[in-house]
Design a protein around this motif. Structure first.
Motif, PDB file in Angstrom:
ATOM      1  N   ILE A 371     -13.350  36.180  30.696  1.00 58.58           N
ATOM      2  CA  ILE A 371     -13.985  35.504  29.562  1.00 58.58           C
ATOM      3  C   ILE A 371     -15.432  35.964  29.553  1.00 58.58           C
ATOM      4  O   ILE A 371     -16.185  35.695  30.487  1.00 58.58           O
ATOM      5  CB  ILE A 371     -13.927  33.977  29.693  1.00 58.58           C
ATOM      6  N   PHE A 372     -15.820  36.688  28.507  1.00 58.18           N
ATOM      7  CA  PHE A 372     -17.146  37.297  28.454  1.00 58.18           C
ATOM      8  C   PHE A 372     -17.953  36.727  27.295  1.00 58.18           C
ATOM      9  O   PHE A 372     -17.444  36.584  26.183  1.00 58.18           O
ATOM     10  CB  PHE A 372     -17.033  38.819  28.290  1.00 58.18           C
ATOM     11  N   GLN A 373     -19.202  36.415  27.575  1.00 64.04           N
ATOM     12  CA  GLN A 373     -20.120  35.927  26.549  1.00 64.04           C
ATOM     13  C   GLN A 373     -21.246  36.953  26.356  1.00 64.04           C
ATOM     14  O   GLN A 373     -22.078  37.132  27.239  1.00 64.04           O
ATOM     15  CB  GLN A 373     -20.722  34.586  26.959  1.00 64.04           C
ATOM     16  N   PRO A 374     -21.286  37.662  25.229  1.00 66.41           N
ATOM     17  CA  PRO A 374     -22.395  38.595  24.981  1.00 66.41           C
ATOM     18  C   PRO A 374     -23.731  37.843  24.986  1.00 66.41           C
ATOM     19  O   PRO A 374     -23.808  36.690  24.545  1.00 66.41           O
ATOM     20  CB  PRO A 374     -22.081  39.164  23.594  1.00 66.41           C
ATOM     21  N   HIS A 375     -24.763  38.498  25.465  1.00 64.45           N
ATOM     22  CA  HIS A 375     -26.089  37.882  25.594  1.00 64.45           C
ATOM     23  C   HIS A 375     -27.080  38.683  24.757  1.00 64.45           C
ATOM     24  O   HIS A 375     -27.290  39.864  25.002  1.00 64.45           O
ATOM     25  CB  HIS A 375     -26.507  37.873  27.066  1.00 64.45           C
ATOM     26  N   LEU A 376     -27.656  38.061  23.784  1.00 66.87           N
ATOM     27  CA  LEU A 376     -28.645  38.627  22.858  1.00 66.87           C
ATOM     28  C   LEU A 376     -27.974  39.461  21.760  1.00 66.87           C
ATOM     29  O   LEU A 376     -27.051  40.238  22.012  1.00 66.87           O
ATOM     30  CB  LEU A 376     -29.688  39.493  23.573  1.00 66.87           C
ATOM     31  N   PHE A 377     -28.482  39.311  20.555  1.00 69.33           N
ATOM     32  CA  PHE A 377     -27.983  40.097  19.424  1.00 69.33           C
ATOM     33  C   PHE A 377     -28.372  41.569  19.573  1.00 69.33           C
ATOM     34  O   PHE A 377     -27.587  42.459  19.255  1.00 69.33           O
ATOM     35  CB  PHE A 377     -28.528  39.528  18.110  1.00 69.33           C
ATOM     36  N   THR A 378     -29.598  41.823  20.055  1.00 72.65           N
ATOM     37  CA  THR A 378     -30.039  43.217  20.190  1.00 72.65           C
ATOM     38  C   THR A 378     -29.200  43.958  21.222  1.00 72.65           C
ATOM     39  O   THR A 378     -28.837  45.120  21.018  1.00 72.65           O
ATOM     40  CB  THR A 378     -31.522  43.283  20.592  1.00 72.65           C
ATOM     41  N   ALA A 397      -8.528  39.576  28.107  1.00 75.08           N
ATOM     42  CA  ALA A 397      -9.961  39.409  27.868  1.00 75.08           C
ATOM     43  C   ALA A 397     -10.182  38.585  26.614  1.00 75.08           C
ATOM     44  O   ALA A 397      -9.533  38.806  25.591  1.00 75.08           O
ATOM     45  CB  ALA A 397     -10.646  40.772  27.721  1.00 75.08           C
ATOM     46  N   ALA A 398     -11.087  37.636  26.716  1.00 75.28           N
ATOM     47  CA  ALA A 398     -11.526  36.846  25.567  1.00 75.28           C
ATOM     48  C   ALA A 398     -13.042  36.923  25.499  1.00 75.28           C
ATOM     49  O   ALA A 398     -13.720  37.009  26.527  1.00 75.28           O
ATOM     50  CB  ALA A 398     -11.074  35.403  25.694  1.00 75.28           C
ATOM     51  N   VAL A 399     -13.568  36.886  24.286  1.00 72.91           N
ATOM     52  CA  VAL A 399     -15.009  36.971  24.066  1.00 72.91           C
ATOM     53  C   VAL A 399     -15.481  35.701  23.372  1.00 72.91           C
ATOM     54  O   VAL A 399     -14.835  35.225  22.424  1.00 72.91           O
ATOM     55  CB  VAL A 399     -15.362  38.206  23.215  1.00 72.91           C
ATOM     56  N   LEU A 400     -16.591  35.146  23.859  1.00 69.72           N
ATOM     57  CA  LEU A 400     -17.218  34.003  23.202  1.00 69.72           C
ATOM     58  C   LEU A 400     -18.232  34.493  22.182  1.00 69.72           C
ATOM     59  O   LEU A 400     -18.599  35.678  22.165  1.00 69.72           O
ATOM     60  CB  LEU A 400     -17.920  33.113  24.232  1.00 69.72           C
ATOM     61  N   GLU A 401     -18.701  33.598  21.342  1.00 69.33           N
ATOM     62  CA  GLU A 401     -19.763  33.960  20.408  1.00 69.33           C
ATOM     63  C   GLU A 401     -21.018  34.373  21.162  1.00 69.33           C
ATOM     64  O   GLU A 401     -21.229  33.980  22.306  1.00 69.33           O
ATOM     65  CB  GLU A 401     -20.085  32.769  19.493  1.00 69.33           C
ATOM     66  N   HIS A 420     -12.319  42.565  20.837  1.00 63.88           N
ATOM     67  CA  HIS A 420     -11.409  41.691  21.583  1.00 63.88           C
ATOM     68  C   HIS A 420     -11.366  40.328  20.899  1.00 63.88           C
ATOM     69  O   HIS A 420     -12.263  40.001  20.114  1.00 63.88           O
ATOM     70  CB  HIS A 420     -11.896  41.537  23.034  1.00 63.88           C
ATOM     71  N   PRO A 421     -10.343  39.529  21.174  1.00 64.14           N
ATOM     72  CA  PRO A 421     -10.265  38.216  20.527  1.00 64.14           C
ATOM     73  C   PRO A 421     -11.515  37.375  20.794  1.00 64.14           C
ATOM     74  O   PRO A 421     -11.956  37.251  21.941  1.00 64.14           O
ATOM     75  CB  PRO A 421      -9.026  37.577  21.176  1.00 64.14           C
ATOM     76  N   VAL A 422     -12.088  36.833  19.735  1.00 64.22           N
ATOM     77  CA  VAL A 422     -13.256  35.956  19.851  1.00 64.22           C
ATOM     78  C   VAL A 422     -12.763  34.515  19.744  1.00 64.22           C
ATOM     79  O   VAL A 422     -12.215  34.110  18.724  1.00 64.22           O
ATOM     80  CB  VAL A 422     -14.301  36.255  18.770  1.00 64.22           C
ATOM     81  N   LEU A 423     -12.953  33.767  20.816  1.00 69.85           N
ATOM     82  CA  LEU A 423     -12.415  32.418  20.896  1.00 69.85           C
ATOM     83  C   LEU A 423     -13.528  31.395  21.086  1.00 69.85           C
ATOM     84  O   LEU A 423     -14.586  31.702  21.625  1.00 69.85           O
ATOM     85  CB  LEU A 423     -11.436  32.299  22.077  1.00 69.85           C
ATOM     86  N   GLN A 424     -13.264  30.176  20.648  1.00 74.21           N
ATOM     87  CA  GLN A 424     -14.133  29.069  20.995  1.00 74.21           C
ATOM     88  C   GLN A 424     -13.956  28.755  22.480  1.00 74.21           C
ATOM     89  O   GLN A 424     -12.968  29.145  23.110  1.00 74.21           O
ATOM     90  CB  GLN A 424     -13.806  27.851  20.140  1.00 74.21           C
ATOM     91  N   ARG A 425     -14.905  28.032  23.047  1.00 78.25           N
ATOM     92  CA  ARG A 425     -14.948  27.843  24.487  1.00 78.25           C
ATOM     93  C   ARG A 425     -13.665  27.231  25.050  1.00 78.25           C
ATOM     94  O   ARG A 425     -13.081  27.755  26.004  1.00 78.25           O
ATOM     95  CB  ARG A 425     -16.162  26.978  24.851  1.00 78.25           C
ATOM     96  N   GLN A 426     -13.202  26.144  24.468  1.00 81.17           N
ATOM     97  CA  GLN A 426     -12.013  25.486  25.001  1.00 81.17           C
ATOM     98  C   GLN A 426     -10.777  26.359  24.830  1.00 81.17           C
ATOM     99  O   GLN A 426      -9.907  26.388  25.713  1.00 81.17           O
ATOM    100  CB  GLN A 426     -11.798  24.132  24.331  1.00 81.17           C
ATOM    101  N   ALA A 427     -10.704  27.074  23.725  1.00 84.83           N
ATOM    102  CA  ALA A 427      -9.561  27.965  23.513  1.00 84.83           C
ATOM    103  C   ALA A 427      -9.531  29.077  24.556  1.00 84.83           C
ATOM    104  O   ALA A 427      -8.460  29.476  25.030  1.00 84.83           O
ATOM    105  CB  ALA A 427      -9.612  28.555  22.104  1.00 84.83           C
ATOM    106  N   ALA A 428     -10.705  29.583  24.927  1.00 83.38           N
ATOM    107  CA  ALA A 428     -10.774  30.631  25.953  1.00 83.38           C
ATOM    108  C   ALA A 428     -10.328  30.088  27.310  1.00 83.38           C
ATOM    109  O   ALA A 428      -9.608  30.762  28.064  1.00 83.38           O
ATOM    110  CB  ALA A 428     -12.189  31.186  26.038  1.00 83.38           C
TER     111      ALA A 428
END
Length: 475
Positions: A371-378, A397-401, A420-428
């Protein structure tokens, strides 16, 4: 560079932050009267309150005056985090208008180091682990180091400590260019790979800050440099002449055949790893609980610093083998029915690759669920393709916002760019719990609040597998 004796009474802005709190702990231990403010009432502030430190929650123009009235003393110096800036923080602006000495966090840390022999650890990746390993190594060797590190070090239970010995280990942050404020006797550079392009105008500007940092090494000092990293090698070519002209030296480390401190005979498994270190005609064995080839390199960097500090290779190798980990660096959050839940700070494609590779080595025949959470828009904009490719190393693999931190959104830059699939936290969490089987590893990855999901996953596994005991084997 300021020394502690010049600072007088010190007030901290962003006191609950990992970097600022470390400096406050160090100064408090050295007898410097301190106070501080943070925007949130986080648990670390309770530690300072219990020590009798005046603490304020919520920035305000009159906080410093209020502390002065409470203590009957004058605040002489303000140490601010990178977030508390002129024009963006009312307390900062009020302090500056009142004529207080204003220091950035890094300058406060440099003041703490000024009376010691400094070992500063820099690099795009691996700084925290390498700093932790170096502090653990020196401590295990009986050298009682001081240290300030960006994570809690296992065995110490803290990220900062004022030791009685002569060495001071500090993590030098390149994200905002402030690593140039340090003047160490020994510098470690783990790698140089462009990042933080929200701060730097170009990759060349990013690389130049490391050149400046190395130029600050004290005469007769040493640079410990990774021979396996192209960016570090390039840095070495640029700075070698300048170091030698000041009586300094360069020690390279790595698996590369021409490394001065060479790793070989490497084996990595579920219980950690083993490898041989060779320097000149000496060899020594390292047995390391932390998995992953990247951690073997980090340990070699620490040993290299030990050699430059006068330790014997065998002593340094034995001492670094006692390293048990740092918070958010392949940190075990729990285990249910043979399913391990691991949290890691990895937020760059190179770091993601290293952690997923380490997980693959540790899991054996099992599967890896990420479960990966991208950090920073840039950063997401710059490395979306690379993030997506590295996540394919996982079985699921699941990706958070995107975690925005200090940034505003950039049009068109979303987590969907990773492919990759972008999921809400609980769904991930639910997906990982359903997919995982005994022997598997579930990873939470990223520099944001994805770390909070570890406990949710452990609880989800416990509820999903009551027939298998649901017992938790924690870190």
């Amino acid at each position: 560079m300021s020394s502690l004796s010049q600072l007088g009474r010190v007030h901290f802005l962003g006191m609950a932050g990992v970097g600022v709190s470390a400096i406050a702990r160090l100064m408090l231990a050295e007898g410097v009267p301190v106070s501080g403010t943070d925007g949130k009432d986080l648990p670390v502030l309770r530690e300072f309150r219990d020590a009798g430190v005046p603490v304020r929650v919520g920035y305000a123009e009159d906080n410093i005056r209020s502390v002065e009235e409470e203590t009957g003393t004058t605040i002489d110096t303000v140490v601010a985090s990178s977030v508390a800036k002129a024009g963006r923080n009312v307390e900062y602006d009020a302090a500056a208008a009142a004529g207080k000495r204003m220091l950035h966090r890094s300058e406060g840390l440099a003041a703490c180091m000024s009376a010691k022999r400094g070992i500063a650890v820099a690099g795009t990746h691996g700084k925290t682990t390498t700093s932790s390993m170096t502090a653990v190594m020196l401590s295990a060797a009986g050298l009682e180091p001081s240290f300030a590190i960006g994570a809690t070090v296992s065995g110490f239970g803290t990220n900062a400590q004022a030791g009685a010995g002569q060495w001071f280990v500090a993590e030098a942050d390149e994200s905002d260019g402030t690593l140039v404020n340090y003047c160490p006797e020994i510098a470690i550079v783990t790698n140089v790979e462009p990042d933080h392009l929200d701060h730097y105008a170009s990759a060349e500007e990013f690389e130049q800050v490391f050149v400046t940092f190395v130029g600050n090494i004290l005469p007769g000092g040493a640079l410990v440099l990774c021979a396996d990293d192209d960016g570090a090698r390039s840095l070495g070519r640029k700075v070698a002449g300048g170091l030698e002209s000041k009586g300094g030296s360069v020690l390279t480390y790595g698996f590369a055949a021409d490394a001065g401190l060479r790793l070989s005979d490497h084996s990595d498994g579920a219980d950690g790893q083993r490898f041989t270190l060779s320097c000149h005609d000496e060899t020594a064995q390292v047995v390391l609980a932390a998995p992953g080839r990247h951690n073997a390199l980090n340990a070699a960097a620490a040993v290299g610093a030990g050699l430059c500090a006068g330790m014997a290779l065998s002593d340094a190798a034995e001492a670094v083998s006692s390293f048990a980990g740092s918070s958010r660096r392949f940190e075990k959050r729990g285990e249910i029915a043979g399913i391990r839940v691991i949290d890691d700070y990895a937020h760059h494609p190179t770091e993601l690759a290293a952690v997923l590779s380490a997980a693959r080595s540790a899991v054996g025949a099992g599967a890896v669920h990420a479960i990966f959470q991208p950090h920073l828009f840039t950063r997401t904009e710059a490395f979306a393709k690379e993030f997506g490719e590295e996540l394919r190393r996982a079985d699921t693999a699941a990706v958070l916002e995107i975690y925005p931190a200090r940034e505003e959104p950039i049009e068109g830059v979303t987590a969907e760019l990773l492919g990759h699939p972008v999921l809400q936290r609980q769904a991930a969490v639910d997906q990982a719990v359903r997919a995982a089987q005994p022997g598997d590893i579930i990873l939470t990855l990223g520099a944001g609040d994805v770390t909070e999901l570890g406990d949710d996953i452990v609880e989800g596994l416990r509820q999903a597998r009551p027939a298998e005991g649901g017992a938790v084997d924690g870190p």
